[in-house]
Design a protein around this motif. Structure first.
Motif, PDB file in Angstrom:
ATOM      1  N   MET A 146     -14.618  17.424   8.720  1.00  0.00           N
ATOM      2  CA  MET A 146     -15.342  16.991  10.098  1.00  0.00           C
ATOM      3  C   MET A 146     -16.065  19.047  10.751  1.00  0.00           C
ATOM      4  O   MET A 146     -16.179  19.832   9.609  1.00  0.00           O
ATOM      5  N   VAL A 147     -17.346  18.484  11.192  1.00  0.00           N
ATOM      6  CA  VAL A 147     -18.435  19.331  11.596  1.00  0.00           C
ATOM      7  C   VAL A 147     -18.434  19.363  12.639  1.00  0.00           C
ATOM      8  O   VAL A 147     -17.870  18.305  13.499  1.00  0.00           O
ATOM      9  N   SER A 148     -18.961  20.493  13.432  1.00  0.00           N
ATOM     10  CA  SER A 148     -19.108  20.878  15.094  1.00  0.00           C
ATOM     11  C   SER A 148     -19.898  19.529  15.943  1.00  0.00           C
ATOM     12  O   SER A 148     -21.030  19.228  14.980  1.00  0.00           O
ATOM     13  N   ASP A 149     -20.149  20.104  17.263  1.00  0.00           N
ATOM     14  CA  ASP A 149     -21.098  19.138  17.430  1.00  0.00           C
ATOM     15  C   ASP A 149     -22.457  20.471  17.431  1.00  0.00           C
ATOM     16  O   ASP A 149     -23.690  18.905  17.002  1.00  0.00           O
ATOM     17  N   ARG A 150     -22.490  20.917  17.156  1.00  0.00           N
ATOM     18  CA  ARG A 150     -24.246  21.603  17.078  1.00  0.00           C
ATOM     19  C   ARG A 150     -24.676  21.545  15.773  1.00  0.00           C
ATOM     20  O   ARG A 150     -25.334  20.857  15.241  1.00  0.00           O
ATOM     21  N   SER A 151     -23.726  21.412  14.673  1.00  0.00           N
ATOM     22  CA  SER A 151     -24.311  21.081  13.431  1.00  0.00           C
ATOM     23  C   SER A 151     -24.392  19.457  13.086  1.00  0.00           C
ATOM     24  O   SER A 151     -25.098  18.873  12.502  1.00  0.00           O
ATOM     25  N   LEU A 152     -23.961  18.561  13.704  1.00  0.00           N
ATOM     26  CA  LEU A 152     -24.146  17.272  14.185  1.00  0.00           C
ATOM     27  C   LEU A 152     -25.699  17.094  14.800  1.00  0.00           C
ATOM     28  O   LEU A 152     -26.397  16.361  14.833  1.00  0.00           O
ATOM     29  N   GLU A 153     -25.641  18.165  15.504  1.00  0.00           N
ATOM     30  CA  GLU A 153     -27.153  17.969  16.097  1.00  0.00           C
ATOM     31  C   GLU A 153     -28.463  18.585  15.691  1.00  0.00           C
ATOM     32  O   GLU A 153     -29.338  18.029  15.741  1.00  0.00           O
ATOM     33  N   VAL A 154     -28.185  19.411  14.489  1.00  0.00           N
ATOM     34  CA  VAL A 154     -29.081  20.111  13.552  1.00  0.00           C
ATOM     35  C   VAL A 154     -29.059  18.601  12.317  1.00  0.00           C
ATOM     36  O   VAL A 154     -30.308  19.056  12.314  1.00  0.00           O
ATOM     37  N   LEU A 155     -28.029  17.881  12.151  1.00  0.00           N
ATOM     38  CA  LEU A 155     -28.056  16.655  11.278  1.00  0.00           C
ATOM     39  C   LEU A 155     -29.261  15.734  12.250  1.00  0.00           C
ATOM     40  O   LEU A 155     -30.309  15.022  11.282  1.00  0.00           O
ATOM     41  N   ARG A 156     -28.861  15.788  13.580  1.00  0.00           N
ATOM     42  CA  ARG A 156     -30.165  14.928  14.029  1.00  0.00           C
ATOM     43  C   ARG A 156     -31.632  15.077  14.536  1.00  0.00           C
ATOM     44  O   ARG A 156     -32.381  14.754  14.163  1.00  0.00           O
ATOM     45  N   VAL A 157     -31.252  16.887  14.146  1.00  0.00           N
ATOM     46  CA  VAL A 157     -32.981  16.831  14.433  1.00  0.00           C
ATOM     47  C   VAL A 157     -33.431  17.426  12.943  1.00  0.00           C
ATOM     48  O   VAL A 157     -34.603  17.043  12.491  1.00  0.00           O
ATOM     49  N   ILE A 158     -32.662  17.488  11.558  1.00  0.00           N
ATOM     50  CA  ILE A 158     -32.814  17.213  10.542  1.00  0.00           C
ATOM     51  C   ILE A 158     -33.563  15.955   9.211  1.00  0.00           C
ATOM     52  O   ILE A 158     -34.456  16.184   9.791  1.00  0.00           O
ATOM     53  N   VAL A 159     -33.003  14.268  10.718  1.00  0.00           N
ATOM     54  CA  VAL A 159     -33.037  13.808  10.395  1.00  0.00           C
ATOM     55  C   VAL A 159     -34.120  13.291  11.178  1.00  0.00           C
ATOM     56  O   VAL A 159     -35.354  12.332  10.703  1.00  0.00           O
ATOM     57  N   GLN A 160     -34.581  13.366  12.504  1.00  0.00           N
ATOM     58  CA  GLN A 160     -36.263  13.208  13.032  1.00  0.00           C
ATOM     59  C   GLN A 160     -37.453  13.867  12.511  1.00  0.00           C
ATOM     60  O   GLN A 160     -38.187  13.160  12.122  1.00  0.00           O
TER      61      GLN A 160
ATOM     62  N   THR B 276     -27.386  31.248  11.560  1.00  0.00           N
ATOM     63  CA  THR B 276     -25.804  30.568  12.543  1.00  0.00           C
ATOM     64  C   THR B 276     -26.560  29.399  12.135  1.00  0.00           C
ATOM     65  O   THR B 276     -25.822  27.891  11.266  1.00  0.00           O
ATOM     66  N   ILE B 277     -28.131  28.507  11.854  1.00  0.00           N
ATOM     67  CA  ILE B 277     -28.297  26.726  11.532  1.00  0.00           C
ATOM     68  C   ILE B 277     -27.975  26.787   9.998  1.00  0.00           C
ATOM     69  O   ILE B 277     -27.373  26.294   9.742  1.00  0.00           O
ATOM     70  N   ARG B 278     -28.508  28.190   9.249  1.00  0.00           N
ATOM     71  CA  ARG B 278     -28.069  28.284   7.933  1.00  0.00           C
ATOM     72  C   ARG B 278     -26.473  27.981   7.526  1.00  0.00           C
ATOM     73  O   ARG B 278     -26.062  26.933   6.724  1.00  0.00           O
ATOM     74  N   ASN B 279     -25.415  28.560   8.541  1.00  0.00           N
ATOM     75  CA  ASN B 279     -24.003  27.764   8.141  1.00  0.00           C
ATOM     76  C   ASN B 279     -24.169  26.343   7.971  1.00  0.00           C
ATOM     77  O   ASN B 279     -23.060  25.692   7.963  1.00  0.00           O
ATOM     78  N   ASP B 280     -24.611  26.113  10.019  1.00  0.00           N
ATOM     79  CA  ASP B 280     -24.704  24.689  10.527  1.00  0.00           C
ATOM     80  C   ASP B 280     -25.087  23.678   9.437  1.00  0.00           C
ATOM     81  O   ASP B 280     -24.329  22.527   8.586  1.00  0.00           O
ATOM     82  N   MET B 281     -26.163  24.070   8.537  1.00  0.00           N
ATOM     83  CA  MET B 281     -26.388  23.075   7.476  1.00  0.00           C
ATOM     84  C   MET B 281     -25.575  23.465   6.216  1.00  0.00           C
ATOM     85  O   MET B 281     -25.448  22.031   5.331  1.00  0.00           O
TER      86      MET B 281
END
Length: 340
Positions: A1-15, A41-46
């Motif tokens: 499971m990933v956090s909501d922020r990590s999912l937002e990071v995924l969203r911007v990576i895709v876009q 912090t973003i690197r940790n999410d990634m």
């Protein structure tokens, strides 16, 4: 499971990757998007996204790109169906509204959808398992040639030129037309094919030699209407995105030429809450399309049968825009066919 922020990071990576075709790094995300956290912090999410196999490093750079699984999560949970612009909606109504019959409206639909999405566009003819014969028209062309026109209640028009063994005068042709319509009007395709299997009993005996070629041709026309088929446009768009495929695009081109394979894929795709079906990457591998994504939506023919239209392209595509375009064209097509 990933956090909501990590999912937002995924969203911007895709876009960002869809827009630039460049791997996306943590610094780029911080610079372009307002997350309010550090690049570390973003690197940790990634890193969490990479552990979940949602993103991957294509080479040794610090940037990441989405995986097929990452695109799937994006489509299922993160994609927002942006409404089409007023200009795009106007183009749909104007371009499709000028169509005269089913063949033309489907041909126009795929051309328009290809232009809106810059992908290969596909539309399935309505299944005619429940279609019925509305009318048969026989038009004299001069001499021994006539035009046979078969019209179904789904709006399909099938035309063939027939060379008769001898000429029929206007009264005889009118009599044959009336007798054929009396015999098959309102029948299903299979029932009409049986009724036309021979001219015996349909017309006076002195006309059977002339009517035989007519009923044989009508049988061929009915047979053509009973087979599912696809109309395609925009194959050149695959060439423009050739760099998105690891090898040659020719296997993809060959696969989309196999209409039976695509129709089977269409039939196995499940519809989401947006009314759109999306099959991504390796989900399409059994159909020889493992590096592509396919987006479809259903439209309804006048006979009540459901058929699909959609787009096919590389997994790196603008899912939000393409899903909205596919859904909009499908809805307008249903409405247009319903009015006709």
């Amino acid at each position: 499971m990933v956090s909501d922020r990590s999912l937002e990071v995924l969203r911007v990576i895709v876009q960002d990757y869809v827009a630039s075709r460049e791997p996306v790094g943590s610094k780029t995300i911080v610079d372009r998007h307002s997350f309010g956290v550090s690049a570390a912090t973003i690197r940790n999410d990634m890193a969490l996204l990479e552990e979940e196999e949602l993103i991957v490093a294509p080479h040794t750079s610090s940037g990441r790109i989405p995986t097929d699984k990452g695109y799937r999560v994006f489509v299922d949970h993160l994609a927002d169906l942006r409404p089409l612009s007023a200009a795009a909606r106007g183009a749909i109504e104007t371009f499709l509204g000028e169509s005269a019959d089913l063949d033309e409206v489907l041909a126009r639909s795929v051309r328009l959808l290809s232009q809106l999405t810059h992908q290969v566009a596909l539309v399935q003819y309505p299944s005619l398992s429940r279609a019925r014969v509305r009318h048969i028209e026989l038009v004299p062309l001069g001499g021994t040639r006539i035009l046979s026109v078969l019209i179904t209640d789904s709006g399909r028009v099938e035309q063939r030129v027939i060379e008769l063994p001898r000429a029929l005068d206007e009264q005889q042709l009118g009599d044959v037309r009336a007798r054929l319509n009396s015999a098959v009007s309102g029948l299903s395709m299979s029932e009409a094919a049986t009724a036309l299997s021979g001219p015996e009993g349909l017309v006076p005996r002195d006309l059977e030699d002339v009517v035989g070629p007519i009923t044989a041709t009508l049988g061929d026309q009915i047979g053509a209407n009973r087979h599912d088929k696809l109309v395609m446009a925009g194959a050149a768009n695959l060439v423009r995105t050739e760099n998105d495929f690891t090898g040659s695009i020719y296997p993809v081109l060959e696969a989309i030429e196999e209409q039976v394979v695509l129709l089977r894929l269409f039939g196995e795709m499940a519809t989401d809450q947006h009314g759109v079906s999306v099959s991504i990457g390796r989900e399409n591998a059994p159909f020889g399309l493992g590096e592509t994504s396919v987006l479809t939506s259903g439209y309804t023919s006048p006979g009540g049968d459901l058929a699909r239209l959609g787009v096919l392209g590389p997994t790196r595509m603008d899912y939000s825009n393409n899903m909205a375009a596919v859904r909009a064209v499908a809805r307008y097509l249903s409405r247009l066919l319903g009015e006709n």
